[in-house]
Scaffold this motif. Structure first.
Motif, PDB file in Angstrom:
ATOM      1  N   SER A 100       0.704  -1.044   0.218  1.00 17.93           N
ATOM      2  CA  SER A 100       0.307  -0.168  -0.032  1.00 17.93           C
ATOM      3  C   SER A 100       1.073   1.052   0.230  1.00 17.93           C
ATOM      4  CB  SER A 100      -0.912   0.139   1.370  1.00 17.93           C
ATOM      5  OG  SER A 100      -1.731   1.070   1.387  1.00 17.93           O
ATOM      6  N   ALA A 101       1.608   1.909   0.817  1.00 18.29           N
ATOM      7  CA  ALA A 101       2.800   2.132   1.286  1.00 18.29           C
ATOM      8  C   ALA A 101       3.491   2.396  -0.163  1.00 18.29           C
ATOM      9  CB  ALA A 101       3.459   2.124   1.823  1.00 18.29           C
ATOM     10  N   TYR A 102       4.048   1.452  -0.888  1.00 17.80           N
ATOM     11  CA  TYR A 102       4.122   1.466  -2.331  1.00 17.80           C
ATOM     12  C   TYR A 102       3.724   2.226  -3.158  1.00 17.80           C
ATOM     13  CZ  TYR A 102       6.319   0.253  -6.700  1.00 17.80           C
ATOM     14  OH  TYR A 102       6.433   0.184  -7.847  1.00 17.80           O
ATOM     15  N   TYR A 103       2.487   1.421  -3.664  1.00 12.23           N
ATOM     16  CA  TYR A 103       1.858   2.149  -4.823  1.00 12.23           C
ATOM     17  C   TYR A 103       1.351   4.096  -4.331  1.00 12.23           C
ATOM     18  CZ  TYR A 103       0.860  -2.019  -6.958  1.00 12.23           C
ATOM     19  OH  TYR A 103       1.522  -3.373  -7.641  1.00 12.23           O
ATOM     20  N   GLN A 104       1.349   3.740  -3.149  1.00  8.71           N
ATOM     21  CA  GLN A 104       0.885   5.711  -2.768  1.00  8.71           C
ATOM     22  C   GLN A 104       2.591   6.016  -3.139  1.00  8.71           C
ATOM     23  OE1 GLN A 104      -0.142   5.984   1.024  1.00  8.71           O
ATOM     24  NE2 GLN A 104      -1.837   6.168   0.990  1.00  8.71           N
ATOM     25  N   ASP A 105       3.213   6.180  -2.842  1.00 12.10           N
ATOM     26  CA  ASP A 105       4.310   7.158  -3.359  1.00 12.10           C
ATOM     27  C   ASP A 105       4.501   7.115  -4.607  1.00 12.10           C
ATOM     28  OD1 ASP A 105       5.302   6.988  -1.056  1.00 12.10           O
ATOM     29  OD2 ASP A 105       6.641   4.831  -0.697  1.00 12.10           O
ATOM     30  N   GLU A 106       3.612   5.798  -5.400  1.00 11.94           N
ATOM     31  CA  GLU A 106       4.703   5.890  -6.800  1.00 11.94           C
ATOM     32  C   GLU A 106       3.468   6.533  -7.534  1.00 11.94           C
ATOM     33  OE1 GLU A 106       6.011   4.227  -9.735  1.00 11.94           O
ATOM     34  OE2 GLU A 106       7.244   4.021  -7.382  1.00 11.94           O
ATOM     35  N   LEU A 107       1.856   6.880  -6.486  1.00 12.58           N
ATOM     36  CA  LEU A 107       0.806   7.915  -7.303  1.00 12.58           C
ATOM     37  C   LEU A 107       1.519   9.234  -6.662  1.00 12.58           C
ATOM     38  CD1 LEU A 107      -1.745   8.228  -8.159  1.00 12.58           C
ATOM     39  CD2 LEU A 107      -2.363   8.892  -5.618  1.00 12.58           C
ATOM     40  N   ILE A 108       2.442   9.320  -5.720  1.00  9.50           N
ATOM     41  CA  ILE A 108       2.543  10.861  -5.783  1.00  9.50           C
ATOM     42  C   ILE A 108       4.169  11.348  -6.951  1.00  9.50           C
ATOM     43  CG2 ILE A 108       4.376  11.876  -4.277  1.00  9.50           C
ATOM     44  CD1 ILE A 108       3.027  10.895  -1.741  1.00  9.50           C
ATOM     45  N   ARG A 134       4.246  10.403  -9.590  1.00 14.83           N
ATOM     46  CA  ARG A 134       3.229  10.186 -11.328  1.00 14.83           C
ATOM     47  C   ARG A 134       2.688  11.327 -11.424  1.00 14.83           C
ATOM     48  NH1 ARG A 134       1.978   4.515 -11.128  1.00 14.83           N
ATOM     49  NH2 ARG A 134       0.029   5.083 -10.393  1.00 14.83           N
ATOM     50  N   THR A 135       2.340  12.305  -9.794  1.00 16.96           N
ATOM     51  CA  THR A 135       1.350  13.471 -10.163  1.00 16.96           C
ATOM     52  C   THR A 135       2.235  15.027  -9.730  1.00 16.96           C
ATOM     53  OG1 THR A 135       1.029  12.756  -7.946  1.00 16.96           O
ATOM     54  CG2 THR A 135      -0.574  12.022  -9.142  1.00 16.96           C
ATOM     55  N   THR A 136       4.047  14.673  -9.005  1.00 19.23           N
ATOM     56  CA  THR A 136       4.611  15.722  -9.257  1.00 19.23           C
ATOM     57  C   THR A 136       6.011  15.559  -9.109  1.00 19.23           C
ATOM     58  OG1 THR A 136       4.794  17.650  -7.327  1.00 19.23           O
ATOM     59  CG2 THR A 136       4.414  15.310  -6.838  1.00 19.23           C
ATOM     60  N   ASP A 137       6.796  16.641 -10.153  1.00 19.98           N
ATOM     61  CA  ASP A 137       7.891  16.718 -10.281  1.00 19.98           C
ATOM     62  C   ASP A 137       8.962  17.642  -8.729  1.00 19.98           C
ATOM     63  OD1 ASP A 137       7.496  18.691 -10.947  1.00 19.98           O
ATOM     64  OD2 ASP A 137       8.033  18.275 -13.061  1.00 19.98           O
ATOM     65  N   LEU A 138       7.982  18.410  -7.837  1.00 19.86           N
ATOM     66  CA  LEU A 138       8.416  19.053  -7.272  1.00 19.86           C
ATOM     67  C   LEU A 138       9.233  18.275  -5.826  1.00 19.86           C
ATOM     68  CD1 LEU A 138       5.719  21.787  -7.061  1.00 19.86           C
ATOM     69  CD2 LEU A 138       8.314  21.645  -8.414  1.00 19.86           C
ATOM     70  N   VAL A 139      10.486  18.222  -6.299  1.00 22.27           N
ATOM     71  CA  VAL A 139      11.046  16.588  -5.033  1.00 22.27           C
ATOM     72  C   VAL A 139      11.637  17.982  -4.532  1.00 22.27           C
ATOM     73  CG1 VAL A 139      13.361  16.027  -4.517  1.00 22.27           C
ATOM     74  CG2 VAL A 139      11.553  15.240  -6.647  1.00 22.27           C
ATOM     75  N   GLN A 173      18.429  19.536  11.696  1.00 17.98           N
ATOM     76  CA  GLN A 173      17.308  20.664  11.061  1.00 17.98           C
ATOM     77  C   GLN A 173      17.092  19.396  10.103  1.00 17.98           C
ATOM     78  OE1 GLN A 173      18.739  24.017   9.931  1.00 17.98           O
ATOM     79  NE2 GLN A 173      17.272  25.360  10.774  1.00 17.98           N
ATOM     80  N   ALA A 174      18.602  18.959   9.325  1.00 16.66           N
ATOM     81  CA  ALA A 174      17.921  18.195   7.698  1.00 16.66           C
ATOM     82  C   ALA A 174      17.511  16.554   8.477  1.00 16.66           C
ATOM     83  CB  ALA A 174      19.850  17.647   6.905  1.00 16.66           C
ATOM     84  N   ASP A 182      13.019  13.230   7.809  1.00 19.29           N
ATOM     85  CA  ASP A 182      12.243  11.646   8.473  1.00 19.29           C
ATOM     86  C   ASP A 182      10.484  11.741   7.946  1.00 19.29           C
ATOM     87  OD1 ASP A 182      14.523  10.525  10.205  1.00 19.29           O
ATOM     88  OD2 ASP A 182      14.291  11.764  11.738  1.00 19.29           O
ATOM     89  N   HIS A 183      10.425  13.190   7.524  1.00 23.98           N
ATOM     90  CA  HIS A 183       9.076  13.599   7.404  1.00 23.98           C
ATOM     91  C   HIS A 183       8.802  12.756   6.393  1.00 23.98           C
ATOM     92  CE1 HIS A 183       5.774  15.843   6.307  1.00 23.98           C
ATOM     93  NE2 HIS A 183       6.211  16.112   5.523  1.00 23.98           N
ATOM     94  N   TYR A 184       9.895  13.473   4.994  1.00 26.96           N
ATOM     95  CA  TYR A 184       9.249  12.846   3.691  1.00 26.96           C
ATOM     96  C   TYR A 184      10.085  11.767   3.354  1.00 26.96           C
ATOM     97  CZ  TYR A 184       9.012  18.114   2.361  1.00 26.96           C
ATOM     98  OH  TYR A 184       7.772  19.267   2.935  1.00 26.96           O
ATOM     99  N   LEU A 185      10.530  11.255   4.321  1.00 23.50           N
ATOM    100  CA  LEU A 185      10.923   9.504   3.826  1.00 23.50           C
ATOM    101  C   LEU A 185      10.133   8.723   4.416  1.00 23.50           C
ATOM    102  CD1 LEU A 185      15.135   9.544   2.778  1.00 23.50           C
ATOM    103  CD2 LEU A 185      12.775   9.819   1.690  1.00 23.50           C
ATOM    104  N   LYS A 186       9.589   9.081   6.119  1.00 27.03           N
ATOM    105  CA  LYS A 186       9.039   8.388   7.015  1.00 27.03           C
ATOM    106  C   LYS A 186       8.062   8.535   7.428  1.00 27.03           C
ATOM    107  CE  LYS A 186      12.262   7.154  10.611  1.00 27.03           C
ATOM    108  NZ  LYS A 186      13.402   6.646  11.262  1.00 27.03           N
ATOM    109  N   GLY A 187       7.418   9.575   6.820  1.00 25.67           N
ATOM    110  CA  GLY A 187       6.888  10.673   7.583  1.00 25.67           C
ATOM    111  C   GLY A 187       5.996  10.707   8.919  1.00 25.67           C
ATOM    112  N   SER A 188       6.990  11.014   9.529  1.00 20.01           N
ATOM    113  CA  SER A 188       7.430  11.933  10.972  1.00 20.01           C
ATOM    114  C   SER A 188       6.658  13.132  10.164  1.00 20.01           C
ATOM    115  CB  SER A 188       9.250  12.307  11.726  1.00 20.01           C
ATOM    116  OG  SER A 188       9.529  10.944  11.592  1.00 20.01           O
ATOM    117  N   PRO A 189       6.330  13.554  11.700  1.00 19.71           N
ATOM    118  CA  PRO A 189       6.006  15.413  11.840  1.00 19.71           C
ATOM    119  C   PRO A 189       6.897  16.023  10.278  1.00 19.71           C
ATOM    120  CG  PRO A 189       5.866  14.736  13.881  1.00 19.71           C
ATOM    121  CD  PRO A 189       6.399  13.910  12.998  1.00 19.71           C
TER     122      PRO A 189
END
Length: 300
Positions: free
Chosen positions: A17-25, A27-32, A89-90, A95-102
């Protein structure tokens, strides 16, 4: 079913489920998302380059976080106390963008450069422009004259390669004793304690003899005993016909605390070798007026 097998199957479902969510994101944005850590005192890639990039990305809706400090190539000191703040800070950003932390705030922060082992004060605002909304202004009509042929005794002492060679390949605060003659310039009493945060703006009224000329600038913090500590520097190149000219330029910038019992010195030199290559063409410049504007987070 074996409880261990059931647990494994549920874990696989979660990962899928997490994989397909990440794939959807993806595919829908290139704003890394980007976290730009930039150096005030990096003489190869100064603060203005990072800030310019961040401003352009944000103008297109990009998720960007910015932190500026005394790090990078010499003369940056890269102190452990400074990097520990940036690393924290890094880590929160990743942690937020890779692990879903706050979520980490996509803000702009700047640490004041310090010659002490500790880290300087940290200022934070939603964007870079909000960090230093106020200004401290110094101006003078005291005439000055420079020539491209005049050697500058302070120049070798401020060259980042020479500084690094004297400190085992690392950067350092650059301080020059009062026995070393200063370059041509203007000196002002510090009216009160204040903090420089950003790029000093410089306006010059000049008369130029020649068709090509360098105006290299250095901003110093002058202690009561006459010791000068380099705060920041800049460079401007003129090409054109000789005559009178109004010049607006900027120095590279820094975060710096000026004490009320110190003085500020702004120097101009046409020969900042070996940091900058000396101009091939001879020239001379007469300065009739100058205005130095320093951005600060505190009201003047």
């Amino acid at each position: 079913m074996d409880p261990l097998v059931a647990t494994a199957i549920e874990q696989l479902k979660t990962w899928k489920s997490a994989y397909y969510q990440d794939e959807l994101i993806a595919r829908t944005t290139d704003l890394v998302p980007i976290f730009d850590i930039q150096g005030w005192t990096d003489q190869l890639f100064p603060e203005v380059e990072g800030v310019s990039l961040v401003n352009k990305l944000r103008a297109h809706g990009w998720p960007v976080k910015l932190a500026v400090a005394d790090v990078g190539h010499p003369i940056a000191q890269n102190k452990a106390a400074v990097w520990s703040v940036l690393n924290a800070q890094a880590n929160a950003f990743l942690d937020h963008y890779l692990k879903g932390s706050p979520a980490a705030a996509l803000d702009a922060s700047a640490q004041v450069t310090s010659c002490a082992p500790r880290a300087g004060t940290i200022y934070t605002q939603p964007d870079w422009a909000g960090l230093a909304p106020d200004r401290v202004v110094f101006d003078s009509t005291t005439p000055q004259v420079t020539t491209s042929a005049t050697a500058d005794p302070s120049a070798p002492l401020t060259d980042p390669i020479i500084v690094a060679a004297a400190h085992a390949g690392k950067g350092a605060c650059v301080s020059v004793r009062g026995t070393v003659p200063p370059a041509t310039g203007w000196e002002f009493a510090v009216p009160r304690r204040f903090t420089l945060l950003g790029q000093p703006a410089l306006h010059l009224e000049v008369s130029i003899t020649g068709v090509d000329a360098e105006i290299n600038t250095r901003l110093w913090d002058v202690a009561r005993d006459g010791t000068r500590t380099l705060v920041t520097r800049g460079a401007y190149r003129f090409t054109g016909g000789p005559g009178n000219l109004s010049i607006d330029t900027a120095l590279q910038g820094n975060g710096w605390d000026f004490a009320s019992n110190h003085r500020i010195r702004l120097e101009v030199t046409q020969n900042d070798s070996p940091y900058l290559r000396t101009d091939n063409l001879p020239s001379a410049i007469s300065y009739t007026a100058m205005t130095l504007t320093l951005p600060t987070p505190t009201a003047p």
